[in-house]
Design a protein around this motif. Sequence first.
Motif: not given
Length: 85
Positions: A9-10, A59, A62, A80, A82
């Motif tokens: 993730c970022p 997170h 997903s 990825e 979020r």
Amino acid sequence: MTVGGFVHCPLHPGGCEAWLTVVDARGKRQALVRTVDGIYQVTGLTPGGHTLVISSSSHAPSAEFLLVTGAADRTRHDVELRPAP
């Protein structure tokens, strides 16, 4: 067939800790694995469409479509995530 990849993730570009569940087209769980440093691997999957469900405490959950073909013994599928709201 084997599917593997990297979960990130970022906020965690080096990898996220997560659980991944693979569900077949009939809704039957085929595998449950945990990432290690963001890396996962699932073995013994049959060719066809599957749903990959990814969950992590930090997170948002997903789900992604995963197509496993007989053309290759190994498929790479990176994820990825979020951050949770």
